[in-house]
Scaffold this motif. Sequence first.
Motif, PDB file in Angstrom:
ATOM      1  N   LEU A 138       0.843  -1.185   0.000  1.00 57.52           N
ATOM      2  CA  LEU A 138       0.000   0.000   0.000  1.00 57.52           C
ATOM      3  C   LEU A 138       0.884   1.242   0.000  1.00 57.52           C
ATOM      4  N   LEU A 139       0.413   2.299  -0.646  1.00 57.18           N
ATOM      5  CA  LEU A 139       1.052   3.606  -0.532  1.00 57.18           C
ATOM      6  C   LEU A 139       0.394   4.327   0.632  1.00 57.18           C
ATOM      7  N   ILE A 140       1.161   4.649   1.662  1.00 57.14           N
ATOM      8  CA  ILE A 140       0.611   5.198   2.902  1.00 57.14           C
ATOM      9  C   ILE A 140       1.221   6.576   3.147  1.00 57.14           C
ATOM     10  N   PHE A 141       0.420   7.608   2.973  1.00 61.69           N
ATOM     11  CA  PHE A 141       0.865   8.968   3.221  1.00 61.69           C
ATOM     12  C   PHE A 141       0.687   9.325   4.694  1.00 61.69           C
ATOM     13  N   GLN A 142       1.604  10.114   5.211  1.00 59.43           N
ATOM     14  CA  GLN A 142       1.367  10.797   6.473  1.00 59.43           C
ATOM     15  C   GLN A 142       0.953  12.229   6.142  1.00 59.43           C
ATOM     16  N   GLY A 143      -0.241  12.585   6.573  1.00 65.32           N
ATOM     17  CA  GLY A 143      -0.755  13.912   6.292  1.00 65.32           C
ATOM     18  C   GLY A 143      -1.236  14.594   7.557  1.00 65.32           C
ATOM     19  N   LEU A 144      -2.148  15.523   7.381  1.00 65.72           N
ATOM     20  CA  LEU A 144      -2.638  16.328   8.488  1.00 65.72           C
ATOM     21  C   LEU A 144      -4.020  16.845   8.134  1.00 65.72           C
ATOM     22  N   GLU A 145      -4.939  16.843   9.111  1.00 65.32           N
ATOM     23  CA  GLU A 145      -6.164  17.596   8.923  1.00 65.32           C
ATOM     24  C   GLU A 145      -5.933  18.986   9.515  1.00 65.32           C
ATOM     25  N   TRP A 146      -5.747  19.920   8.620  1.00 68.93           N
ATOM     26  CA  TRP A 146      -5.402  21.298   8.944  1.00 68.93           C
ATOM     27  C   TRP A 146      -6.658  22.086   9.294  1.00 68.93           C
ATOM     28  N   TYR A 147      -6.611  22.802  10.393  1.00 75.26           N
ATOM     29  CA  TYR A 147      -7.665  23.766  10.696  1.00 75.26           C
ATOM     30  C   TYR A 147      -7.312  25.054   9.949  1.00 75.26           C
ATOM     31  N   ILE A 148      -7.964  25.267   8.827  1.00 76.60           N
ATOM     32  CA  ILE A 148      -7.629  26.408   7.985  1.00 76.60           C
ATOM     33  C   ILE A 148      -8.002  27.696   8.724  1.00 76.60           C
ATOM     34  N   PRO A 149      -7.112  28.657   8.843  1.00 76.07           N
ATOM     35  CA  PRO A 149      -7.434  29.888   9.566  1.00 76.07           C
ATOM     36  C   PRO A 149      -8.727  30.527   9.078  1.00 76.07           C
ATOM     37  N   ALA A 150      -9.617  30.819  10.020  1.00 81.86           N
ATOM     38  CA  ALA A 150     -10.910  31.473   9.772  1.00 81.86           C
ATOM     39  C   ALA A 150     -11.853  30.620   8.935  1.00 81.86           C
ATOM     40  N   ALA A 151     -11.558  29.322   8.799  1.00 78.99           N
ATOM     41  CA  ALA A 151     -12.357  28.504   7.887  1.00 78.99           C
ATOM     42  C   ALA A 151     -12.474  27.078   8.423  1.00 78.99           C
ATOM     43  N   GLU A 152     -12.826  26.171   7.519  1.00 81.91           N
ATOM     44  CA  GLU A 152     -13.025  24.767   7.844  1.00 81.91           C
ATOM     45  C   GLU A 152     -11.697  24.021   7.885  1.00 81.91           C
ATOM     46  N   HIS A 153     -11.766  22.709   7.681  1.00 84.42           N
ATOM     47  CA  HIS A 153     -10.589  21.861   7.715  1.00 84.42           C
ATOM     48  C   HIS A 153     -10.073  21.619   6.301  1.00 84.42           C
ATOM     49  N   GLY A 154      -8.845  21.137   6.234  1.00 90.40           N
ATOM     50  CA  GLY A 154      -8.268  20.768   4.952  1.00 90.40           C
ATOM     51  C   GLY A 154      -7.378  19.554   5.111  1.00 90.40           C
ATOM     52  N   LEU A 213      12.930  20.880  -0.489  1.00 90.73           N
ATOM     53  CA  LEU A 213      12.918  20.340   0.870  1.00 90.73           C
ATOM     54  C   LEU A 213      11.938  19.175   0.986  1.00 90.73           C
ATOM     55  N   ILE A 214      10.821  19.266   0.285  1.00 96.52           N
ATOM     56  CA  ILE A 214       9.898  18.136   0.163  1.00 96.52           C
ATOM     57  C   ILE A 214       9.712  17.845  -1.316  1.00 96.52           C
ATOM     58  N   GLU A 215       9.393  16.602  -1.614  1.00 99.15           N
ATOM     59  CA  GLU A 215       9.228  16.224  -3.014  1.00 99.15           C
ATOM     60  C   GLU A 215       7.940  16.775  -3.599  1.00 99.15           C
ATOM     61  N   ASP A 216       6.865  16.719  -2.812  1.00 95.19           N
ATOM     62  CA  ASP A 216       5.579  17.170  -3.341  1.00 95.19           C
ATOM     63  C   ASP A 216       4.585  17.292  -2.194  1.00 95.19           C
ATOM     64  N   ALA A 217       3.503  18.032  -2.457  1.00 96.98           N
ATOM     65  CA  ALA A 217       2.431  18.192  -1.475  1.00 96.98           C
ATOM     66  C   ALA A 217       1.192  18.690  -2.192  1.00 96.98           C
ATOM     67  N   VAL A 218       0.030  18.341  -1.650  1.00 99.43           N
ATOM     68  CA  VAL A 218      -1.233  18.901  -2.115  1.00 99.43           C
ATOM     69  C   VAL A 218      -2.100  19.198  -0.899  1.00 99.43           C
ATOM     70  N   VAL A 219      -3.048  20.133  -1.087  1.00 95.99           N
ATOM     71  CA  VAL A 219      -4.010  20.494  -0.054  1.00 95.99           C
ATOM     72  C   VAL A 219      -5.397  20.480  -0.668  1.00 95.99           C
ATOM     73  N   LEU A 220      -6.373  20.008   0.103  1.00 90.85           N
ATOM     74  CA  LEU A 220      -7.772  19.960  -0.319  1.00 90.85           C
ATOM     75  C   LEU A 220      -8.653  20.494   0.803  1.00 90.85           C
TER      76      LEU A 220
END
Length: 586
Positions: A138-154, A213-220
């Motif tokens: 499996l491809l297993i990412f370590q990510g984060l549920e970000w509390y977007i400032p003044a907004a919802e999660h990402g 510094l990092i290979e890649d990243a995306v935010v949703l």
Amino acid sequence: MCDHHASECTEPHDADAELERLGFSRRDMLRTAGIVLAAGALTGAQTLGTGTAPASALGTARGGAANDPALTWLVGDHHVHTQFSHDAKYRLAQQLDAAERYGVDWLAFTEHANFAHAEQGVFSSLEQIQQERDARDLLIFQGLEWYIPAAEHGSVLIAPGHDSARVLRAFELAWDGKLNRWERPANAAQQAEWERRAAEAIAWLGAQKRSGLIEDAVVLANHPLRLGIDSPHELRAWRDADPEIMIGMEGAPGAQGSAISQNTHAGDQRGEYTNAPRADSWPGFPADAYRPYGGFDWATATVGGLWDAMLAEGKPFWITSNSDNHLTVKDTWVTGAYPAGEPYASLPNEFDRWAVLGKRPDPVDTGAPQGGSDFWPGQFSRLHTGVTTRSYAGVLQAMRLGRMWVDHGHLLSGFDVRVRAAMPGNGRGRGNGAGNGWGNAAGVGATLGGRVAARRGQDVEVTITVTTTDYANAAGIVPQLVHVDLISGPVTGGSADPDAVRAPETRVTTRFDTSARRGTFTLTHVFEDVDRSFYVRFRGSDGKRQGAGYHGAAVDPGGPLRHGDGEGDPWQDTWFYANPVFVDVR
């Protein structure tokens, strides 16, 4: 650190000192983000017809291998929680076992941001993640549920690498809305300041990628209309901060089993979309926007609505779907007991006990159904990503390019699209020419998320290949796809109103009746004699609940319906959606 309730607040040891230990400075991070935004790193956000979007965002305008590659479709889930989140209960291994059981190829663990996670959970969970990577296919990412400032999660996903956890931890400390108390702004000035912080965070993450510094990243953006606090102008600002990083939003939220859970109540809705506007909600959203439509967010499900208004600008902004698994519907596991004695005995609530280690105790099986709103990864909601390489980079690039479609209830086994400008003289064009000067008239096309160049007066052919599901899903139902819809609208360029939620010319172009078809089959539609740039996107359903869409039958004669009380059984109302293809008419 505050998570919804004042009792769930803890002061950090010293976030700035921790950033320094990680090799970062808050001052430098703010400076980098400010420089990126001030420099207008928005070249990827130019609109069709008024500029050229970058190949990495929309594909090559004249086709070729980069725009129409051979793809392998991997099933993914970019939003999954474990006991390293304060409100979830499963071990990593339990989530991964379930993912493998339901055919998932990749997933991301996106634990909730807070100081206990930033200080302990990031690296302690990474150790377990690495062990699972070594043991599973499996491809297993370590990510984060970000509390977007003044907004919802990402959802924040970072490709694994030497510095990925360090960057993730720094991002959380420096830019999280909860950790930095950038939630529920009290006035317009505070709202504007915190909105800028969100854009700076995205710009900073993009700078880390460009620096190597990092290979890649995306935010949703996660569950964007759940609380109505992701305004249209914020979605656009995040996209424009770095369109290679902020790539889209959840078209359908997780928590799809909320209305059929063990402890369901009257009025419970799929996605836990049961809210009303609050003080910091964007006032332009109607009350209907806070409810799901066929399990999908109002922004996505409304033909001619917010998502279409953004696509009509010609800028890439894609949709996804995921489980957001915390607590599975009617499973029998409960969180285990914390150790006896101190410090646990003196702590007043579950959150503080969890924060001791940034991890809840291992769950135990009671044998009795428990409460929960979620399905396992891949059990109900699936995100299909078209990759050219089975790798972390391949998944993130597929997501960035919009090579994604989503389905609920395993409605489809396969979906593929090719759009091409037809060759003149072959029965589709005008006259008997050989195709000279007709853009990509040689028949090279584009798939989901791509772009096709066409000349005015040329025909554009859309070919859809569908493979139906021939097995029973987790509810014991063999899904039946009843229809496939093409939805299209003109690309009109950038909107003068950053809060625009309407694309008035977008509508359902055609509907294919697939109720009698099984196996693999092809559907074809031709846009004849095109005269301006447009996009086309795709959806379909099991046909069990549909009717006139939000903007009326003339726009959408058979769209998903808002769920009423008692209408939230997700297995009885399943849809698929696919991202658009843009056609650039010159």
